[in-house]
Each structure stands twice: as structure tokens, then as C-alpha cells.
Design an enzyme around this catalytic site. Structure first.
Site, PDB file in Angstrom:
ATOM      1  N   CYS A  26     -35.363 -29.538   3.321  1.00  0.00           N
ATOM      2  CA  CYS A  26     -35.757 -30.081   2.022  1.00  0.00           C
ATOM      3  C   CYS A  26     -35.739 -31.606   2.010  1.00  0.00           C
ATOM      4  O   CYS A  26     -34.706 -32.224   2.279  1.00  0.00           O
ATOM      5  CB  CYS A  26     -34.810 -29.537   0.954  1.00  0.00           C
ATOM      6  N   HIS A 189     -34.196 -37.275   2.703  1.00  0.00           N
ATOM      7  CA  HIS A 189     -33.893 -35.922   3.177  1.00  0.00           C
ATOM      8  C   HIS A 189     -32.648 -35.444   2.438  1.00  0.00           C
ATOM      9  O   HIS A 189     -31.630 -36.143   2.405  1.00  0.00           O
ATOM     10  CB  HIS A 189     -33.650 -35.934   4.685  1.00  0.00           C
ATOM     11  N   HIS A 190     -32.735 -34.250   1.863  1.00  0.00           N
ATOM     12  CA  HIS A 190     -31.624 -33.731   1.055  1.00  0.00           C
ATOM     13  C   HIS A 190     -30.380 -33.465   1.903  1.00  0.00           C
ATOM     14  O   HIS A 190     -29.266 -33.388   1.370  1.00  0.00           O
ATOM     15  CB  HIS A 190     -32.057 -32.443   0.352  1.00  0.00           C
ATOM     16  N   ALA A 191     -30.545 -33.350   3.206  1.00  0.00           N
ATOM     17  CA  ALA A 191     -29.385 -33.161   4.079  1.00  0.00           C
ATOM     18  C   ALA A 191     -28.455 -34.364   4.028  1.00  0.00           C
ATOM     19  O   ALA A 191     -27.254 -34.245   4.279  1.00  0.00           O
ATOM     20  CB  ALA A 191     -29.836 -32.912   5.517  1.00  0.00           C
TER      21      ALA A 191
END
Length: 219
Positions: A26, A189-191
Site C-alpha cells: 500500500c 509507502h504505508h509500510a
């Protein structure tokens, strides 16, 4: 520039990182309008270009927060850079293409601005994708779309979902109720970055725009 490895097993963000990197890959973007009324007035008085001013502001926020400097190195190891340099687009009207040029970040705005002008003088008219060679690994991307005041912007990066460095895009500034705003988009980046971190970027950009007297003439 030093690349600091992250011990994932002892990292508080480990479950979020692994979830958004492996299970639900995501990325997302956030766009907001930054008021630049007084800043724009001041730099016009001083005959300072706006684009490098904006790039400096973005780079300052990036270098103030580790989450914007996290990535994988060429060995595939996760870590973060001590500092990062902006790589920004320059448009060529002659053939409707652009170049990507990088300038080393400096906390001093005047020094960064001088280095930017040197890079534009040396490479700005070379119609190549990357006219300035030896771009270091610790760079992040800034682009400008000065023809439209967009309300949302999203990049679709097709890879294995491992590009973690944020990407920044600025639009055309506009006037509204006697104030001047510019749309700024951050893609992350959602990470690595949650809504909190993306919001902090936007809020600190606004703070820099309001507090320009503290850094605009910083030597």
C-alpha cells in the site's frame, strides 16, 4: 553519506512494516494547500526564485524526520540515511521534456540556493533525463506541475512494492481570498509512513512558509 541499518526484529514498527510491505502492499498520497502569501512577497523583493525555495523547504522537512529517509540499500538491507538530497525536475519547453537534476542539501538556505543556481547554470539547458552525473543513492524526488492547481495527485509506481522513499509534487500557486496558496502532494509507502507522518510533513511545510524570516537569510 552514512546508511544506518534498522534491526527489524527490535523495531517498534515491525508489524506495520511487514503488513504493508508483504500482505497489503500500500502506497498513498496526500495533497494540501500551503499558504505562501508573505513568503512569495518577500522572495520577490529579494529577487529569489520560488522553485529552489520550495525545494529547500521540502528537503528541510525530509531531513528533520527519519521516516522520510528510510529505504532499502543496493544490498536489499533496510535502513535510513543520515541526510538526503533533492532530485528535482526542470522542464524544457523546446521539446516538452524534462531533466532531473540533484543538488546537495545544505541547512543554510543561501548556500543551498547558490548551489542550486550553479547546477541550473551547468546542467539546466542540457536536454537529457539526468544531465548531472554521479547522483548519490541518498536522493529523493521533487517535481513541479506549474500549469495546474491540482486538488489531488497520485503516482502509480509499478515495482515489487519496495520503493519506500516519499515523492513530492507541487502544482501551480493560486490566489484565494487575498491569500496565495500552492498545492503540495506527498506520496509515501504505508509500510513506513502513516497519516500522522504525512500530515506532519504538510504542517511543517506550512510552518516553514510562515517562519521564513528565521531561515531565508540563514548563512
Amino acid at each position: 553519506m552514512n546508511f544506518n541499518l534498522i534491526d527489524i526484529n527490535h523495531w517498534s514498527r515491525k508489524p506495520y512494516f511487514e503488513h504493508y510491505l508483504n500482505n497489503v502492499k500500500c502506497t498513498y498520497s496526500m495533497t494540501a494547500n500551503i499558504e505562501i502569501t508573505d513568503l512569495l512577497y518577500e522572495i520577490k523583493l529579494k529577487n529569489i526564485k520560488f522553485y529552489p525555495t520550495l525545494i529547500y523547504m521540502i528537503a528541510t522537512v525530509v531531513n528533520n524526520h527519519k521516516e522520510f529517509r528510510i529505504c532499502f540499500d543496493h544490498k536489499g538491507s533496510l535502513g535510513y540515511w543520515d541526510s538526503m538530497n533533492p532530485s528535482y525536475t526542470i522542464f524544457h519547453k523546446e521539446n516538452e521534456t524534462f531533466s532531473s537534476i540533484w543538488t546537495e542539501y545544505n541547512k543554510s538556505f543561501l548556500r543551498f540556493y547558490s548551489d542550486y543556481l550553479d547546477d541550473i547554470k551547468n546542467y539546466g539547458n542540457i536536454m537529457k533525463f539526468t544531465p548531472k552525473s554521479n547522483e548519490p543513492d541518498n536522493t529523493f524526488s521533487v517535481s513541479s506541475i506549474p500549469w495546474v492547481s491540482f486538488t489531488g495527485f497520485n503516482l502509480n509506481v509499478y515495482n515489487e512494492g519496495t520503493y519506500l522513499i516519499p515523492i513530492f509534487t507541487a502544482g501551480k500557486y493560486f490566489k484565494q481570498e487575498n491569500k496565495i496558496f500552492i498545492p503540495i502532494s506527498i506520496q509515501v509507502h504505508h509500510a513506513i509512513c502513516d497519516g500522522y507522518h504525512a500530515s506532519r510533513f504538510i504542517n511543517e511545510m506550512q510552518e516553514l512558509a510562515f517562519s521564513f524570516q528565521e531561515w531565508l537569510e540563514n548563512k
